[in-house]
Design a protein around this motif. Structure first.
Motif: not given
Length: 61
Positions: A19-21, A44-45, A49-55
């Motif tokens: 995302r930073d790139a 999209e990224t 990231i939001d989905a990963i943070e929820r997981a």
């Protein structure tokens, strides 16, 4: 820390770097084609990231 949680944290770190790139590309001098692709990939990224943070939150609960 469980292996699953460690994997999710590592995935979040990698996606954050991606995302930073894309953000750097968006901040660079404007090139329409490049900016449009970077904008879509950034969004999209960020959704990923939001989905990963929820997981991660689910694993910690």
């Amino acid at each position: 820390m469980s292996e699953r949680l460690a994997t999710l944290i590592k995935a979040r770190e990698r996606m954050t770097a991606d995302r930073d790139a894309f953000a750097k590309t968006l901040a660079a001098p404007f090139d329409r084609d490049t900016a449009e692709r970077a904008r879509l990939k950034f969004i999209e990224t960020q959704v990923l990231i939001d989905a990963i943070e929820r997981a991660i939150a689910s694993e910690q609960a």
